[in-house]
Design a protein around this motif. Structure first.
Motif, PDB file in Angstrom:
ATOM      1  N   TYR E  43       0.732  -8.501   3.839  1.00  0.00           N
ATOM      2  CA  TYR E  43       1.235  -9.599   3.014  1.00  0.00           C
ATOM      3  C   TYR E  43       0.229  -9.923   1.940  1.00  0.00           C
ATOM      4  O   TYR E  43      -0.948  -9.614   2.045  1.00  0.00           O
ATOM      5  N   GLY E  44       0.714 -10.579   0.879  1.00  0.00           N
ATOM      6  CA  GLY E  44      -0.176 -11.007  -0.186  1.00  0.00           C
ATOM      7  C   GLY E  44      -0.992 -12.180   0.303  1.00  0.00           C
ATOM      8  O   GLY E  44      -0.700 -12.755   1.344  1.00  0.00           O
ATOM      9  N   SER E  45      -2.028 -12.535  -0.473  1.00  0.00           N
ATOM     10  CA  SER E  45      -2.896 -13.603   0.023  1.00  0.00           C
ATOM     11  C   SER E  45      -2.195 -14.961  -0.042  1.00  0.00           C
ATOM     12  O   SER E  45      -2.589 -15.889   0.624  1.00  0.00           O
ATOM     13  N   GLN E  46      -1.144 -15.075  -0.847  1.00  0.00           N
ATOM     14  CA  GLN E  46      -0.431 -16.347  -0.870  1.00  0.00           C
ATOM     15  C   GLN E  46       0.460 -16.479   0.359  1.00  0.00           C
ATOM     16  O   GLN E  46       0.960 -15.491   0.875  1.00  0.00           O
ATOM     17  N   SER E  47       0.627 -17.715   0.820  1.00  0.00           N
ATOM     18  CA  SER E  47       1.455 -17.921   1.996  1.00  0.00           C
ATOM     19  C   SER E  47       2.933 -17.831   1.640  1.00  0.00           C
ATOM     20  O   SER E  47       3.779 -17.586   2.471  1.00  0.00           O
ATOM     21  N   ARG E  48       3.259 -18.111   0.385  1.00  0.00           N
ATOM     22  CA  ARG E  48       4.661 -18.149  -0.007  1.00  0.00           C
ATOM     23  C   ARG E  48       4.873 -17.349  -1.287  1.00  0.00           C
ATOM     24  O   ARG E  48       4.082 -17.420  -2.208  1.00  0.00           O
ATOM     25  N   GLY E  49       5.962 -16.605  -1.313  1.00  0.00           N
ATOM     26  CA  GLY E  49       6.374 -15.995  -2.574  1.00  0.00           C
ATOM     27  C   GLY E  49       5.874 -14.584  -2.806  1.00  0.00           C
ATOM     28  O   GLY E  49       6.429 -13.853  -3.608  1.00  0.00           O
ATOM     29  N   GLY E  50       4.816 -14.171  -2.131  1.00  0.00           N
ATOM     30  CA  GLY E  50       4.332 -12.813  -2.320  1.00  0.00           C
ATOM     31  C   GLY E  50       5.121 -11.837  -1.476  1.00  0.00           C
ATOM     32  O   GLY E  50       6.030 -12.231  -0.752  1.00  0.00           O
ATOM     33  N   HIS E  51       4.757 -10.560  -1.550  1.00  0.00           N
ATOM     34  CA  HIS E  51       5.478  -9.600  -0.731  1.00  0.00           C
ATOM     35  C   HIS E  51       5.093  -9.795   0.732  1.00  0.00           C
ATOM     36  O   HIS E  51       4.022 -10.308   1.049  1.00  0.00           O
ATOM     37  N   SER E  52       5.982  -9.387   1.598  1.00  0.00           N
ATOM     38  CA  SER E  52       5.728  -9.570   3.015  1.00  0.00           C
ATOM     39  C   SER E  52       6.413  -8.428   3.746  1.00  0.00           C
ATOM     40  O   SER E  52       7.608  -8.215   3.600  1.00  0.00           O
ATOM     41  N   ILE E  53       5.638  -7.668   4.508  1.00  0.00           N
ATOM     42  CA  ILE E  53       6.186  -6.498   5.174  1.00  0.00           C
ATOM     43  C   ILE E  53       5.793  -6.521   6.647  1.00  0.00           C
ATOM     44  O   ILE E  53       4.637  -6.791   6.974  1.00  0.00           O
ATOM     45  N   ALA E  54       6.761  -6.273   7.506  1.00  0.00           N
ATOM     46  CA  ALA E  54       6.446  -6.107   8.930  1.00  0.00           C
ATOM     47  C   ALA E  54       6.823  -4.683   9.321  1.00  0.00           C
ATOM     48  O   ALA E  54       7.913  -4.217   8.990  1.00  0.00           O
ATOM     49  N   ASP E  55       5.913  -3.997   9.993  1.00  0.00           N
ATOM     50  CA  ASP E  55       6.142  -2.622  10.417  1.00  0.00           C
ATOM     51  C   ASP E  55       6.192  -2.542  11.935  1.00  0.00           C
ATOM     52  O   ASP E  55       5.443  -3.239  12.619  1.00  0.00           O
ATOM     53  N   LEU E  56       7.073  -1.684  12.421  1.00  0.00           N
ATOM     54  CA  LEU E  56       7.097  -1.450  13.863  1.00  0.00           C
ATOM     55  C   LEU E  56       7.196   0.028  14.137  1.00  0.00           C
ATOM     56  O   LEU E  56       7.924   0.748  13.439  1.00  0.00           O
ATOM     57  N   ILE E  57       6.454   0.470  15.127  1.00  0.00           N
ATOM     58  CA  ILE E  57       6.698   1.791  15.677  1.00  0.00           C
ATOM     59  C   ILE E  57       7.067   1.555  17.139  1.00  0.00           C
ATOM     60  O   ILE E  57       6.287   0.940  17.881  1.00  0.00           O
ATOM     61  N   ILE E  58       8.276   1.973  17.503  1.00  0.00           N
ATOM     62  CA  ILE E  58       8.737   1.786  18.881  1.00  0.00           C
ATOM     63  C   ILE E  58       8.974   3.171  19.451  1.00  0.00           C
ATOM     64  O   ILE E  58       9.617   4.010  18.811  1.00  0.00           O
ATOM     65  N   SER E  59       8.419   3.416  20.641  1.00  0.00           N
ATOM     66  CA  SER E  59       8.465   4.779  21.139  1.00  0.00           C
ATOM     67  C   SER E  59       8.460   4.823  22.661  1.00  0.00           C
ATOM     68  O   SER E  59       7.922   3.923  23.312  1.00  0.00           O
ATOM     69  N   LYS E  60       9.090   5.894  23.181  1.00  0.00           N
ATOM     70  CA  LYS E  60       8.990   6.105  24.628  1.00  0.00           C
ATOM     71  C   LYS E  60       7.677   6.808  24.960  1.00  0.00           C
ATOM     72  O   LYS E  60       7.236   6.799  26.103  1.00  0.00           O
ATOM     73  N   ASP E  61       7.060   7.434  23.973  1.00  0.00           N
ATOM     74  CA  ASP E  61       5.792   8.127  24.158  1.00  0.00           C
ATOM     75  C   ASP E  61       4.638   7.234  23.665  1.00  0.00           C
ATOM     76  O   ASP E  61       4.861   6.293  22.924  1.00  0.00           O
ATOM     77  N   PRO E  62       3.418   7.602  24.030  1.00  0.00           N
ATOM     78  CA  PRO E  62       2.284   6.871  23.456  1.00  0.00           C
ATOM     79  C   PRO E  62       2.283   6.966  21.922  1.00  0.00           C
ATOM     80  O   PRO E  62       2.719   7.989  21.370  1.00  0.00           O
ATOM     81  N   ILE E  63       1.815   5.931  21.269  1.00  0.00           N
ATOM     82  CA  ILE E  63       1.828   5.891  19.802  1.00  0.00           C
ATOM     83  C   ILE E  63       0.401   6.095  19.294  1.00  0.00           C
ATOM     84  O   ILE E  63      -0.533   5.444  19.782  1.00  0.00           O
TER      85      ILE E  63
END
Lengths: 281, 387, 287, 405, 176, 186
Positions: E43-63
């Protein structure tokens, strides 16, 4: 007083390639920035001869947005950097744009010593009672009982009164307003900019996201109401008892005096040195 | 220009005093400091000289403030300096990183004393070598010079300012309590004899727009100082060539930091300096720096008298480090000894440079007294006897 | 001589004998402060085992640490009060005392001083103000009087001294007093009161450094300096009716403030109680 | 009252508040919980990204355990308060990131010199200076070794995942208490802000170490003397009537300063170094994967170790004989073991998120044995399995060509 | 869309849309099911209005990777978020957008999540839960019940019901 | 030519100042190389005091005295600590009244001059403080390590204004004594 439109001010003084700012909606920094720019504009200060200095935090991002020379430094140290700039080139006018955590927590020592020296500088201090940029931790200005992420059960510490501290340490001019007192604010900044020595204008400024949200002060109207309840004009405060003043913040002009400034004193010092060496009579 | 001390003449002064005088001659006009043994004499001399040459000498509330003021003054256009010792040096680490990141020319003198912590304040050591190179956080580079005599302290101070201005970087002058407090004969050249370098300024408005861009292809951007109407923005955050903060783009970070590091690395030839003594036919080489290099020099002379082919490599620049030079030496000698006043710091770098081509042995000493030549000789002779 | 002191001097039992003699110069006011402190401890009947003394760097930092026979923590420059904060939170029932100098506590350490005063943490600070950095050879301090000569203000000091007691008062301390080494009995009384107050207490003891300060400012002997203290001291009551001009160069002595305010470790501990209650973590709720 | 963390009352609270089981949390939180389980009951800190979550978790949880969280006016004050609290008997911790870590160097040196147990977490971010505040990095490796002035030893450990952060923090406390030395946890902003599953154990399953205390008044007289012959002096805490004197100046065995006698300094500083040297096998820890027949050896630490392992496994699938060495204690660096391993490999690859720091340490030990190359990345984005695999594959390719020559 | 062993999911928007909270809840749900999961954010350093990305890797195997290298699923709630992340979607990956706020230049699915939140849930702030419901329905990466459990754990006290409602409406929308 | 001088005494005797003057005379007025160092001890105020000067016509490597050619010992403590360091056959100058206990066996290795410098200084200038300058004059005359002219100039450079007359008087008295010593009249 003729007020220029905020577009005029913006076009004249802001770096367009840096916009939009990082400030959250409802944040008070933009307003104080505008007051400062208006004061500069009204006084007709030469843009090339003003340097903005800051530390770390939301308020400290301001020198990036204004089209002046600007030094964005390390946390708490802005006034020490500014000492170098001003003393190495006294022709420059130096403005420090600071937050409460930056100026009064980590930078508290530089603050009181710059004041004691009477360094020629105008400090615009945004007091939003919290560390906004790192997510709303408790600050030395957080009113007792209010929450921060590191005071999840309400702050148990006594807060600082920055303006009072500045007066005790010896500043030439100290005033405090809330961001909603815009005319008084602009006038105080103008006064401060015209004086020699250390001048400080503190603004109580809303941080709805990091501070307000945790303290049931989420919106600007809620905050305005809170500030109105919180602040007492200095004239009125003089007639109030300490009991009545408990938990209140006094606003107004705290001191306006003309003790000799550091730049002046150092000029005299150089003369004295040359005399001592018999280089000059 | 009038100087408050003899120029074009010989004088007999302390190392600390020599540094102060050389700084004035190098054009330093801003000094900020804080009292600390054994560096206070530099500050005291600056307090006397600066107002006389229309410069500023100011005492700040701490060492953090001192280096901050020096950086501010440098951006206001002044050649600037501060001096300290161990504890103060540790306090300066954060702002030293800021100066590296913002490419601010300045000279930082560390008159080393015996540590860690408060340690032995009046006694010499060489324990801050690795700290000078690695003390601040994150990837970075800078220049570290080290004098062994009072004359060198004088000459290297001028060199430190020249390198700082030329490469827009902080330069550390790593001296010690022994050199700082000893008095020696020093020749201070007349200012006309000096070659002084001043930072490259932007030639035009276009250049001034890129205070952190490699616009001349030499990795060193011109420096638009404050008050000239350039409206420069300087930040310790990761920034692009214009100086605008770019805190999430990894390419910009990589480009900036690589340039800052390469600016020093690629100019290594120009910066690195050393003295080779009796090295041509040496079978045993001592590598040393600063005050103890003088003990090592004496030891080499004595060993030669005894028919042992010893030589000395005295390093004057400790960073950037010439690993290849060490390897070249290692290739043709039987053994390398590293003599230093600590428990092994230069040793690590020499070992890496030697690249296994010759064994490297450490002759350390701590406690505040410099190695005597005898201590070095006996250690080497011992090895010859047994090895 | 030393032997005689040990047998005759009543306070000797409070001193760490193997650390003596002190490193203080002849005529230094530090001895007076040490004596006053020992007397205060003695009069209050405080067991030295209930005492932790913390100090920073400088001559005054040595006054009690190591010379006073208690737990003593000799720390880094300027940080004594921050170290003491940790000690006090860990040992809330002990008396935690910081004795150190002006450069240490109000120069480099000024921030910790005002923040401890703001928190009103129960620490007693005896700040020995001798206007100078004595140990490093007499450099200008933030307390050096305007116009005084030091090794780094060889042409007279251009800076104004910090009013330490006033600044600490406005930062929020419970108890603040200022005396000089000329006012020994008042100093002892104030230290006693400071030790008894629950909250942050500061006793600023103006003290003489004839070697580094006096010598450069026409007061070579300790007596000259003490005479200077005597002549320039103005009691607080009188000072209130004087103009800033009249007060220039004067030393205002007396008790600046003595008030009851919420104390940090108490607030911290009552917060813990509240939290424990709120989450039902008390013993009676044992699963 | 000093809370040690292993009293029945504390065990009861831990069980009640954090029942054994699976949790989904950030690396920063795992560090905080690790500290709580290790018995840390005093925390002093100052807000800084990306370490603030540790402070926030401690601020929320410590009061529940009757422990103390305080926020100081800066990082210098934070570590100072932690040292003060440690001398009263508390297991104490602070956490910060680059700029704050730089500010702490002076007092870190003090803690080393006064042999004060404490844990200092540096959640590394991209530097120098303010750099990229929200981005992780591994750029403080050498600073961790050489940050304070003067000769000094240090222990630094680095974890590779969120769950690992929990256990390595506990180990940090154990080493710190056992050897009376500050221990650094070199975390980073990536793991610090990554959430994944973690198994929280029952508190009784966690082994807790507490510093050695003096058993007699006689022992307490030498807070800095080698009274047991193991180079680790018992620690006479404040408030027990020992009248201990602690100073950052060079001191004798009894704690009193002596800053002029070279032998006193030599004896003290050498003991501090030897204390770590002597117990090195106990302090050092590493993990090895597929090293038996490895021809290419990866040496990787912290956040980079995980994609390195992924790359090794993929490489193995492709028939490349590649192995991995992960130092968990990074200072003192386990170079001797790498030297041993290097005898059987043809190449060492060091993936890390900086411009080359651990690689210098590896080279120092093995440069005369095998070539060492780095896979370096800065800018805040972690190395990926693919990036590292590419380097392994091209190295394998090159060495195949070489052997064909 | 069935998934085999590993799924990389990227949620993109601007600060204030609750993208990261949605990521945390999805990750928590996977953890509840005993899957391997890592969740990171940018996320950008601002709390509001900047870009915001959440990533997930979900797996049955070790990641082993710590970042999404190629997203199998990209959820974009704002044009800004879409523009800065669209390159990361793998060939043939699933693109889900708020159809009123994002104009994609490739094949996509989606719904007007923000409007649904406003009109059907009655609280614009729940857009993240609506979108999450939609994503879970489309991908079956985790079970509906696991997400509901995670929502109860993670949202501020007192807002559980409205968030669950939003999630369920979104889920319904996704099964259409 | 490498000459090493050691001066030892106690604080207040002007030990450091005389070493600085000697070094200065060599460096500034004789165009020689010289290094002056001093020891910092626990009792720098009133305690032991030691200074060393190394003078040479070539660059000086090791900056400290290894085996002093000349030693000036002005206190009992200094005498006991440093006498054994002096080079065989070296010159040792001893302040008679302050060093009552002497090691005659050891002294046989050196040329030893025993003179009541403090008393002589008091007699000739009325100020015992000038003892260090007087002793310096004696050392210079006796050893010729620097010229009389050079040391005189260096003295004038180094002393407070207004004390020139007194100090020169002391220096000259030192020369006189040195002259006598050279002639074997002492």
């Amino acid at each position: 007083m003729y007020l220029k439109s905020s577009y005029e001010i913006r076009d004249k003084y802001l770096r367009k390639d840096m916009l939009p700012t990082i400030f959250c909606p409802g944040c008070g920094i933009g307003a104080v920035l505008q007051y400062t720019l208006r004061a500069i504009d009204d006084l007709g200060l030469n843009q090339d001869e003003v340097v903005w200095v800051s530390g770390i935090g939301c308020s400290s991002r301001v020198p990036g947005y204004v089209n002046f020379d600007g030094l964005h430094t390390t946390h708490g140290r802005a006034l020490a950097f500014a000492t170098g700039i001003k003393m190495a080139n006294p022709d420059l006018k130096v403005i420090a744009f600071m937050g409460d955590g930056d100026a009064a927590a980590i930078g508290g020592n530089h603050l009181i010593h710059a004041i004691r020296r009477n360094l020629d500088i105008t400090v615009i201090l945004i007091n939003n009672f919290t560390y906004g940029m790192t997510g709303g931790q408790v600050a030395p200005t957080t009113p007792k009982g209010l929450r921060g992420t590191t005071a999840p059960y309400g702050s148990f510490e006594n807060p600082f009164d920055i303006a009072e501290l500045a007066v005790a340490a010896g500043a030439n001019y100290v005033a405090r307003w809330s961001v909603f007192n815009y005319l008084q604010g602009i006038n105080s900044i103008k006064k401060a900019l015209q004086k020699e020595g250390f001048t400080l204008v503190e603004f109580l400024s809303p941080c709805p996201i990091s501070f307000g949200r945790r303290n049931k002060l989420k919106t600007a109207p809620e905050l305005i109401k809170w500030y109105q309840k919180l602040s007492v004009p200095i004239s009125k405060a003089k007639e109030m008892s300490p009991e009545e003043l408990k938990g209140k913040v006094i606003i107004g002009e705290f001191i306006d005096r003309d003790r000799p400034s550091l730049v002046k004193e150092y000029e005299a010092y150089k003369k004295r040195a040359k005399k001592a060496m018999r280089w000059e009579e | 220009m009038r100087y408050p001390f003899p120029v074009g003449a010989v004088d007999f002064i302390q190392g600390d005093e020599a540094i102060a005088r050389a700084a004035i001659l190098a054009g330093c006009r801003f000094y900020a400091g804080y009292p600390i043994t054994p560096a206070s004499e530099i500050f005291e001399a600056m307090s006397i000289y600066m107002p006389l040459v229309d410069g500023v000498s100011i005492q700040m509330e701490d060492e953090i403030g001192s280096i901050a003021a020096v950086i501010g003054a440098s951006w206001a256009g002044a050649k600037s300096m501060t001096a300290t010792s161990g504890p103060g040096f540790s306090l300066m680490m954060e702002n030293l990183g800021y100066a590296i990141m913002t490419e601010t020319p300045l000279v930082l003198v560390n008159v080393q004393r015996s540590g860690p912590s408060t340690g032995q304040p009046t006694l010499a050591a060489q324990g801050d070598l690795m700290q000078a190179i690695w003390g601040t956080h994150g990837d970075h580079s800078l220049i570290v010079l080290t004098p062994a005599t009072v004359q060198e302290a004088f000459d290297m101070t001028i060199k430190a300012f020249n390198l700082a201005e030329k490469y827009r970087t902080p330069v550390i002058l790593l001296t010690d309590a022994e050199v700082g407090h000893m008095r020696e004969r020093v020749y201070a050249p007349h200012p006309d004899e000096l070659e002084l370098i001043y930072r490259k300024l932007p030639a035009n408005e276009e250049e001034a727009n890129y205070p952190f861009g490699d616009i001349h292809g030499d990795l060193v951007p011109p420096m638009p100082v404050f008050g000239k109407g350039h409206h420069t923005y300087v930040t310790g955050l990761t920034h692009d060539e214009k100086g605008r903060p770019k805190t999430v783009q990894s390419e910009i970070h990589e480009k900036l930091i690589k340039r800052i590091v390469e600016k020093i690395e690629k100019n290594k030839k120009d910066i690195v300096d050393y003295e080779a003594y009796e090295l041509e036919d040496a079978e045993i080489v001592i590598i040393s720096f600063g005050i103890v290099a003088r003990s090592a020099m004496r030891a080499v002379k004595e060993l030669r008298k005894k028919g042992i082919k010893a030589g000395l490599l005295k390093l004057n620049v400790l960073w950037p480090f010439d690993f290849e030079l060490i390897e070249r030496i290692a290739e043709r000698v039987e053994k390398i000894y590293v003599v230093e006043m600590n428990l092994g710091q230069l040793y690590h770098m020499v070992k890496e440079g030697a690249n296994g081509k010759a064994p490297v042995e450490l002759i350390p000493k701590i406690g505040g007294e410099i190695h005597t030549p005898k201590e070095i000789i006996e250690r080497i002779k011992d090895n010859l006897r047994w090895g | 001589m030393a032997k005689e002191i040990y047998t005759k001097y009543k306070m000797a039992k409070y001193l760490r004998k193997e650390a003596l003699p002190t490193a203080l110069c002849p005529g230094c006011g530090g001895g007076t402060v040490l004596n006053a402190f020992a007397n205060a401890i003695d009069q209050l009947g405080i067991d030295p085992r209930d005492l932790v003394v913390v100090s920073g760097i400088g001559c005054s930092a040595w006054i009690a640490s190591p010379y006073f026979l208690a737990d003593t923590l000799h720390t880094t420059h300027g940080r004594a009060i921050a170290y003491a904060t940790g000690v006090k939170v860990g040992l809330p029932d002990k008396k935690v005392v910081v004795i150190s100098g002006d450069g240490d506590l109000a120069g480099i350490g000024g921030n910790h001083l005002i923040h401890a005063a703001r928190r009103n943490i129960d620490i007693t600070v005896i700040l020995v103000n001798n206007f100078i950095y004595g140990m490093t050879g007499g450099q200008v301090a933030p307390t050096t009087p305007f116009g005084a000569i030091t090794t780094t203000s060889p042409y007279r000091n251009v800076e104004h001294p910090l009013n330490i007691a006033e600044t600490v008062t406005s930062a929020g301390a419970s108890y603040v007093a200022r005396w000089t080494t000329f006012h020994v009995y008042q100093l002892i009384e104030s230290i006693k009161r400071a030790l008894s107050v629950k909250g942050f207490a500061l006793v600023e003891a103006i003290s003489q450094c004839p070697v580094q300060f006096g010598r450069r400012n026409r007061m070579k002997t300790p007596t000259e300096m003490l005479r200077w203290f005597q002549k320039n001291s103005v009691p607080l009551s009188k000072a209130r009716n004087m103009s800033p001009n009249e007060l220039e160069g004067k030393i205002v002595v007396g008790e600046l403030v003595n008030r009851e305010k919420p104390e940090f470790t108490e607030e911290l501990n009552s917060l813990i109680e509240e939290v424990s209650e709120h989450y039902g973590l008390g013993d009676n709720n044992a699963d | 009252m000093i809370i040690r963390g292993d009293e029945p009352e504390q065990i009861r609270l831990l069980k009640k508040l954090y029942p054994k089981g699976n949790y989904f949390m950030q690396g920063d939180e795992a560090i905080a919980y690790g500290a709580l389980f290790a018995g840390c009951r005093f925390y002093a800190g100052y807000p800084i990204t990306p370490a603030s979550e540790i402070a926030e978790t401690m601020a929320r949880e410590l009061p529940k355990l009757k422990g103390y969280y305080i926020q100081m006016e800066d990082e210098i004050g934070s570590i100072a308060a932690v040292i003060g609290a440690s001398w009263t008997g508390f297991k104490s911790m602070t956490a910060t990131s680059g700029p704050g870590f730089s500010l702490m160097q002076e007092n870190l040196g003090y803690a080393i010199f006064t042999e004060t147990p404490l844990v200092l977490v540096d959640v590394q971010r991209s530097g120098p200076s303010t750099g990229q505040a929200t981005k992780g990095a591994q750029g403080d490796f050498f600073q961790a070794r050489w940050g304070p002035h003067g000769d000094h030893p240090i222990i630094a450990i680095s974890s590779t995942s969120v769950e690992d952060s929990f256990w390595e923090t506990i180990r940090a406390f154990s080493l710190s208490e056992k050897f009376r030395i500050p221990v650094l946890v070199l975390a980073d902003g990536i793991i610090g802000h990554t959430r994944e599953q973690i198994k929280i154990p029952d508190p009784t399953e966690v082994e807790i170490v507490y510093r050695k205390l003096p058993t007699s008044d006689e022992e307490a007289k030498y807070p800095f003397g080698d009274v047991h012959g193991d180079l680790i002096p018992p620690m006479p805490l404040f408030g027990h009537g020992y009248f201990t004197h602690v100073t950052g100046s060079t001191h004798k065995e009894n704690g009193l300063r002596d800053v002029y006698t070279p032998e006193v300094h030599d004896r003290l500083v050498r003991r501090l170094h030897k204390k770590i040297e002597l117990h090195k096998t106990e302090i050092q820890k590493w993990e090895e994967y597929y090293i038996e027949d490895a021809e290419i050896l990866l040496v990787s630490w912290g956040v980079s170790a995980r994609p390195s392992l992924g790359a090794v496994m993929k490489g193995r699938k492709k028939g490349i004989k590649v192995g991995l060495f992960v130092p968990k204690t990074v200072h003192p660096f386990p170079g001797e073991r790498i030297k041993e391993l290097s005898k059987n490999v043809q190449l060492i690859i060091v993936p890390e998120m900086n411009l080359g720091q651990v690689i210098l340490e590896v080279q120092r030990f093995v440069r005369d044995e095998v070539p060492v190359i780095g896979v370096n990345k800065i800018g805040g984005v972690p190395l990926t399995v693919e990036e590292i695999l590419k380097e392994i594959e091209s190295s394998a390719e090159r060495s195949r060509h070489r052997s064909a020559d | 869309m069935g998934w085999v062993i590993t799924m990389q999911i990227r949620l993109a928007g601007f600060g204030g849309q609750g993208v990261i909270l949605a990521g945390v809840i999805l990750g928590d749900a996977a953890a509840i099911e005993g899957l391997n999961v890592i969740q990171t954010q940018d996320y950008g350093s601002q709390s509001r209005g900047g870009h915001s990305i959440a990533d997930l890797i979900i797996s049955k195997d070790p990641i082993y990777d710590l970042i999404v290298t190629k997203a199998d699923v990209l959820l974009a709630l704002a044009q800004l978020g879409y523009e800065s992340t669209k390159e990361s979607l793998r060939e043939g990956g699933l693109l889900i957008v708020d159809t009123e706020l994002v104009q994609p230049d490739k094949e996509f699915t989606g719904a007007p999540f923000t409007r649904i939140a406003e009109e059907e849930v009655g609280l614009a702030l729940t857009v993240n839960m609506v979108a999450l419901g939609y994503l879970v329905a489309k991908t079956n990466v985790v079970k509906k019940e696991s997400v509901e459990e995670a929502i109860r754990r993670r949202v501020p006290k007192g807002t559980e019901e409205i968030n669950l409602k939003a999630f369920r409406i979104g889920y319904e929308e996704g099964t259409k | 030519m490498r000459k090493e001088v050691l001066i030892g005494g106690f604080g207040g005797q002007g030990v450091i100042l005389s070493s600085v003057i000697l070094g200065r005379a060599a460096a500034v007025y004789e165009a020689l190389y010289s290094v002056q160092t001093q020891a910092y001890g626990p009792q720098s105020r009133g305690g032991a005091s030691k200074a060393e000067v190394v003078i040479s016509d070539e660059l000086i490597d090791y900056p400290k005295a290894l085996n002093p050619d000349y030693a000036v010992l002005l206190s009992q403590q200094a005498y006991e600590k440093y006498l054994s360091l002096v080079k065989e056959g070296g010159i040792v100058i001893v302040e008679k009244d302050l060093i009552p206990n002497r090691n005659e066996e050891l002294e046989k290795n050196f040329k030893v001059y025993v003179i009541p410098f403090t008393k002589l200084a008091e007699e000739s200038t009325g100020l015992s403080l000038t003892m260090n300058i007087l002793t310096l004059g004696f050392l210079v005359k006796l050893t010729g390590i620097v010229s009389e002219d050079a040391i005189e100039k260096a003295v004038l450079d180094s002393i407070p204004k207004g004390t020139e007359h007194l100090n020169l008087k002391a220096l000259k008295k030192g020369f006189e004594l040195g002259e006598k010593a050279l002639k074997g009249e002492l």
